[in-house]
Design a protein around this motif. Structure first.
Motif, PDB file in Angstrom:
ATOM      1  N   ILE A 180       0.833  -1.214   0.000  1.00 60.11           N
ATOM      2  CA  ILE A 180       0.000   0.000   0.000  1.00 60.11           C
ATOM      3  C   ILE A 180       0.859   1.252   0.000  1.00 60.11           C
ATOM      4  CG2 ILE A 180      -1.688   1.308   1.345  1.00 60.11           C
ATOM      5  CD1 ILE A 180      -2.691  -1.461   2.412  1.00 60.11           C
ATOM      6  N   GLU A 181       1.873   1.283   0.853  1.00 65.50           N
ATOM      7  CA  GLU A 181       2.647   2.504   1.044  1.00 65.50           C
ATOM      8  C   GLU A 181       3.715   2.718  -0.030  1.00 65.50           C
ATOM      9  OE1 GLU A 181       4.215   2.340   4.989  1.00 65.50           O
ATOM     10  OE2 GLU A 181       2.253   2.701   5.941  1.00 65.50           O
ATOM     11  N   LEU A 182       4.326   1.639  -0.508  1.00 62.32           N
ATOM     12  CA  LEU A 182       5.448   1.784  -1.445  1.00 62.32           C
ATOM     13  C   LEU A 182       5.046   1.653  -2.905  1.00 62.32           C
ATOM     14  CD1 LEU A 182       8.234  -0.219   0.446  1.00 62.32           C
ATOM     15  CD2 LEU A 182       7.692   2.219   0.566  1.00 62.32           C
ATOM     16  N   LEU A 183       3.973   0.903  -3.169  1.00 62.15           N
ATOM     17  CA  LEU A 183       3.544   0.703  -4.555  1.00 62.15           C
ATOM     18  C   LEU A 183       2.179   1.308  -4.842  1.00 62.15           C
ATOM     19  CD1 LEU A 183       4.677  -2.995  -5.231  1.00 62.15           C
ATOM     20  CD2 LEU A 183       5.894  -0.861  -5.728  1.00 62.15           C
ATOM     21  N   ASP A 184       1.585   1.931  -3.840  1.00 58.77           N
ATOM     22  CA  ASP A 184       0.286   2.592  -4.007  1.00 58.77           C
ATOM     23  C   ASP A 184      -0.788   1.628  -4.510  1.00 58.77           C
ATOM     24  OD1 ASP A 184      -1.314   4.846  -3.728  1.00 58.77           O
ATOM     25  OD2 ASP A 184      -1.058   5.442  -5.831  1.00 58.77           O
ATOM     26  N   ILE A 185      -0.753   0.400  -4.006  1.00 56.50           N
ATOM     27  CA  ILE A 185      -1.773  -0.584  -4.353  1.00 56.50           C
ATOM     28  C   ILE A 185      -2.989  -0.375  -3.459  1.00 56.50           C
ATOM     29  CG2 ILE A 185      -2.312  -3.032  -4.537  1.00 56.50           C
ATOM     30  CD1 ILE A 185      -0.138  -2.241  -6.446  1.00 56.50           C
ATOM     31  N   SER A 186      -4.162  -0.477  -4.020  1.00 56.80           N
ATOM     32  CA  SER A 186      -5.380  -0.323  -3.230  1.00 56.80           C
ATOM     33  C   SER A 186      -5.488  -1.443  -2.202  1.00 56.80           C
ATOM     34  CB  SER A 186      -6.606  -0.348  -4.146  1.00 56.80           C
ATOM     35  OG  SER A 186      -7.795  -0.471  -3.377  1.00 56.80           O
ATOM     36  N   PRO A 187      -5.788  -1.115  -0.960  1.00 55.46           N
ATOM     37  CA  PRO A 187      -5.952  -2.170   0.058  1.00 55.46           C
ATOM     38  C   PRO A 187      -7.106  -3.109  -0.253  1.00 55.46           C
ATOM     39  CG  PRO A 187      -6.624  -0.020   0.921  1.00 55.46           C
ATOM     40  CD  PRO A 187      -5.953   0.235  -0.392  1.00 55.46           C
ATOM     41  N   ASP A 188      -8.032  -2.683  -1.121  1.00 57.28           N
ATOM     42  CA  ASP A 188      -9.196  -3.502  -1.438  1.00 57.28           C
ATOM     43  C   ASP A 188      -8.834  -4.775  -2.194  1.00 57.28           C
ATOM     44  OD1 ASP A 188     -10.779  -1.575  -0.255  1.00 57.28           O
ATOM     45  OD2 ASP A 188     -11.219  -0.554  -2.153  1.00 57.28           O
ATOM     46  N   VAL A 189      -7.678  -4.795  -2.878  1.00 52.65           N
ATOM     47  CA  VAL A 189      -7.313  -5.985  -3.662  1.00 52.65           C
ATOM     48  C   VAL A 189      -6.315  -6.871  -2.924  1.00 52.65           C
ATOM     49  CG1 VAL A 189      -7.742  -4.789  -5.835  1.00 52.65           C
ATOM     50  CG2 VAL A 189      -5.419  -4.851  -4.907  1.00 52.65           C
ATOM     51  N   ILE A 190      -5.912  -6.461  -1.710  1.00 54.45           N
ATOM     52  CA  ILE A 190      -4.894  -7.210  -0.958  1.00 54.45           C
ATOM     53  C   ILE A 190      -5.548  -7.902   0.238  1.00 54.45           C
ATOM     54  CG2 ILE A 190      -2.643  -7.110   0.172  1.00 54.45           C
ATOM     55  CD1 ILE A 190      -2.336  -4.283  -1.060  1.00 54.45           C
ATOM     56  N   THR A 191      -5.280  -9.184   0.385  1.00 49.79           N
ATOM     57  CA  THR A 191      -5.749  -9.943   1.540  1.00 49.79           C
ATOM     58  C   THR A 191      -4.568 -10.657   2.178  1.00 49.79           C
ATOM     59  OG1 THR A 191      -7.889 -10.340   0.474  1.00 49.79           O
ATOM     60  CG2 THR A 191      -7.312 -11.747   2.349  1.00 49.79           C
ATOM     61  N   THR A 192      -4.422 -10.507   3.473  1.00 50.90           N
ATOM     62  CA  THR A 192      -3.378 -11.254   4.183  1.00 50.90           C
ATOM     63  C   THR A 192      -3.835 -12.690   4.388  1.00 50.90           C
ATOM     64  OG1 THR A 192      -2.549  -9.287   5.327  1.00 50.90           O
ATOM     65  CG2 THR A 192      -2.018 -11.429   6.300  1.00 50.90           C
ATOM     66  N   VAL A 193      -3.087 -13.620   3.807  1.00 52.80           N
ATOM     67  CA  VAL A 193      -3.355 -15.052   3.945  1.00 52.80           C
ATOM     68  C   VAL A 193      -2.109 -15.664   4.578  1.00 52.80           C
ATOM     69  CG1 VAL A 193      -3.956 -17.191   2.770  1.00 52.80           C
ATOM     70  CG2 VAL A 193      -4.824 -15.007   1.893  1.00 52.80           C
ATOM     71  N   TYR A 194      -2.170 -15.872   5.872  1.00 52.33           N
ATOM     72  CA  TYR A 194      -0.998 -16.365   6.597  1.00 52.33           C
ATOM     73  C   TYR A 194      -0.642 -17.799   6.202  1.00 52.33           C
ATOM     74  CZ  TYR A 194      -0.813 -12.521  10.032  1.00 52.33           C
ATOM     75  OH  TYR A 194      -0.670 -11.307  10.660  1.00 52.33           O
ATOM     76  N   PRO A 195       0.630 -18.128   6.261  1.00 50.72           N
ATOM     77  CA  PRO A 195       1.025 -19.533   6.126  1.00 50.72           C
ATOM     78  C   PRO A 195       0.507 -20.341   7.315  1.00 50.72           C
ATOM     79  CG  PRO A 195       2.920 -18.058   5.891  1.00 50.72           C
ATOM     80  CD  PRO A 195       1.785 -17.243   6.430  1.00 50.72           C
ATOM     81  N   TYR A 196       0.555 -21.641   7.178  1.00 57.93           N
ATOM     82  CA  TYR A 196       0.335 -22.539   8.305  1.00 57.93           C
ATOM     83  C   TYR A 196       1.490 -23.522   8.309  1.00 57.93           C
ATOM     84  CZ  TYR A 196      -1.302 -26.050   4.941  1.00 57.93           C
ATOM     85  OH  TYR A 196      -1.380 -26.947   3.904  1.00 57.93           O
ATOM     86  N   PHE A 197       1.554 -24.370   9.305  1.00 56.52           N
ATOM     87  CA  PHE A 197       2.618 -25.366   9.360  1.00 56.52           C
ATOM     88  C   PHE A 197       2.017 -26.764   9.303  1.00 56.52           C
ATOM     89  CE2 PHE A 197       1.281 -24.605  13.669  1.00 56.52           C
ATOM     90  CZ  PHE A 197       1.265 -25.866  14.259  1.00 56.52           C
ATOM     91  N   ASN A 198       2.793 -27.693   8.814  1.00 57.76           N
ATOM     92  CA  ASN A 198       2.376 -29.092   8.728  1.00 57.76           C
ATOM     93  C   ASN A 198       2.569 -29.740  10.095  1.00 57.76           C
ATOM     94  OD1 ASN A 198       2.074 -31.842   8.280  1.00 57.76           O
ATOM     95  ND2 ASN A 198       3.115 -31.809   6.299  1.00 57.76           N
ATOM     96  N   SER A 199       1.486 -29.901  10.818  1.00 56.32           N
ATOM     97  CA  SER A 199       1.574 -30.388  12.203  1.00 56.32           C
ATOM     98  C   SER A 199       2.010 -31.852  12.281  1.00 56.32           C
ATOM     99  CB  SER A 199       0.236 -30.210  12.921  1.00 56.32           C
ATOM    100  OG  SER A 199      -0.798 -30.908  12.241  1.00 56.32           O
ATOM    101  N   SER A 200       1.897 -32.593  11.176  1.00 54.62           N
ATOM    102  CA  SER A 200       2.375 -33.975  11.192  1.00 54.62           C
ATOM    103  C   SER A 200       3.897 -34.034  11.122  1.00 54.62           C
ATOM    104  CB  SER A 200       1.774 -34.761  10.025  1.00 54.62           C
ATOM    105  OG  SER A 200       2.261 -34.274   8.782  1.00 54.62           O
ATOM    106  N   LEU A 201       4.521 -32.941  10.697  1.00 61.02           N
ATOM    107  CA  LEU A 201       5.979 -32.862  10.616  1.00 61.02           C
ATOM    108  C   LEU A 201       6.579 -32.023  11.729  1.00 61.02           C
ATOM    109  CD1 LEU A 201       6.541 -32.339   6.778  1.00 61.02           C
ATOM    110  CD2 LEU A 201       7.321 -34.290   8.107  1.00 61.02           C
ATOM    111  N   PHE A 202       6.028 -30.826  11.905  1.00 60.22           N
ATOM    112  CA  PHE A 202       6.622 -29.865  12.830  1.00 60.22           C
ATOM    113  C   PHE A 202       5.855 -29.861  14.144  1.00 60.22           C
ATOM    114  CE2 PHE A 202       7.506 -28.427   8.498  1.00 60.22           C
ATOM    115  CZ  PHE A 202       8.895 -28.424   8.531  1.00 60.22           C
TER     116      PHE A 202
END
Length: 376
Positions: free
Chosen positions: A168-190
């Motif tokens: 948003i701040e450096l590339l002036d992208i509209s926040p409306d098109v950005i969604t934070t999708v966090y990673p998850y971890f593989n609980s069978s491994l980690f």
């Protein structure tokens, strides 16, 4: 959860990935793919490999080219080949004729595909090349140009709120098109538990094992990790997982030969075993969009030390020991103070497990499917 809410009625999703299979970016892409498959969403992962071996590729991955390691067997020829590959568009052209209802690109090097794909989005891992100019000059020029194409994407999946804020701040992208999708971890491994690593590596029971995961790119700040190790007693060992060629001279200068165990291009199960066999992850990176090793370490129930830069305080939360990435003395003192205090160490391990539980497969899936439903 009402599963019908997330049905996409036969529409297909193509995940297109250009990058090595052993990296935080690849882990994130693979997780998205496996999450969608787990929930019976019609998705295909297409992988373009430059020089990397075909390891850690999820079942069902379609490799659109083939691995040619012998042709590019040193860092210079690989750098030249990478630059030619990117500037000539050999990577994105391999994906051009693949059709899908929704296309998700793994990084900015594929953004030219937005001109040819409907409902085309991109994953934003970080804006590294707006901050760092210490890699190849050619790659700096290339990626700074590619960043300008983010605005052509119909949607952007950001791996952290930090990265979203930068878009948003450096590339002036509209926040409306950005969604934070966090990673998850593989609980069978980690996960916490017994490890074979210490015994197989002949590590003494009284040794303290620090873990460093990542390549020797400048932003990973591996030189500082080595200087911190040099300040610690001899029973403190370091496991380096990732390319380490650029730091070999410094290792000799600091007299650390014999205190470092090297590993590279590991299958995930071996990496997970190393996490469980370590006492602490030390990750004083100068710049990260997320920091997958921090999440994997916390999920494995070990202590984590991170820098106060980029996304790392966001990821580690209260579990992390947060430090200035250049404060060698301060980091060495923090490590000793924590690992020599059993009660505090156990408290931090518990905080690690609690923090990692925030990054779940289900929360990622729900967030991702909300984005997809807005697009269809």
């Amino acid at each position: 959860m009402n599963k019908n809410r997330y049905e996409i009625q036969g529409n297909t999703i193509a995940l297109m990935h250009d990058g090595g299979p052993v990296s935080g970016i690849s882990t994130y892409v693979n997780e998205l793919y496996l999450n969608l498959r787990q929930h019976k969403v019609p998705v295909t992962l297409y992988q373009y490999l430059r020089f990397e071996p075909e390891i850690n590729l999820p079942e069902g991955t379609i490799v659109v080219n083939r691995y040619r390691r012998n042709k590019y067997n040193n860092s210079y020829t690989r750098q030249v080949a990478t630059a030619l590959n990117l500037f000539l568009g050999l990577n994105w052209r391999k994906f051009r004729n693949i059709d899908a209802d929704i296309t998700i690109l793994s990084n900015p090097s594929l953004l030219k595909l937005t001109k040819y794909k409907k409902n085309c989005g991109v994953i934003a891992h970080d804006l590294y090349y707006l901050h760092e100019n210490r890699d190849s000059r050619i790659l700096n020029i290339y990626f700074k140009r590619q960043y300008s194409f983010f605005s052509d994407a119909k949607f952007i999946l950001s791996n952290s709120n930090f990265t979203k804020k930068e878009l948003i701040e450096l590339l002036d992208i509209s926040p409306d098109v950005i969604t934070t999708v966090y990673p998850y971890f593989n609980s069978s491994l980690f996960h916490p538990g017994e490890s074979k690593f210490r015994q197989s590596s002949k590590i003494d029971r009284n040794d303290k094992v620090l873990l460093s995961v990542g390549s020797d790119q400048p932003n990973k700040n591996i030189e500082t990790v080595l200087r911190v190790l040099a300040k610690l007693p001899p029973n403190y060992k370091l496991v380096r997982v990732g390319r380490s060629t650029s730091t070999l001279n410094l290792i000799h200068q600091l007299g650390l030969d014999g205190r470092i165990i090297y590993r590279e291009n590991l299958p995930e199960n071996e990496l997970a075993d190393i996490y469980r066999g370590s006492d602490m992850l030390i990750f004083p990176s100068l710049f990260e969009g997320f920091g997958i090793p921090v999440l994997e370490a916390m999920a494995s129930g070990i202590c984590v030390l991170v820098s106060d830069r980029g996304s790392l305080p966001e990821v580690a939360g209260k579990a992390g020991v947060v430090s200035d990435p250049y404060d060698v003395e301060g980091m060495a003192e923090s490590i000793m103070r924590l690992l020599e205090d059993r009660k505090e160490c156990e408290r931090r391990k518990q905080l690690s497990l609690e923090r990692s539980s925030y990054f779940t497969m289900e929360s990622q899936y729900e967030t991702l499917m909300n984005v997809i439903h807005r697009i269809l």
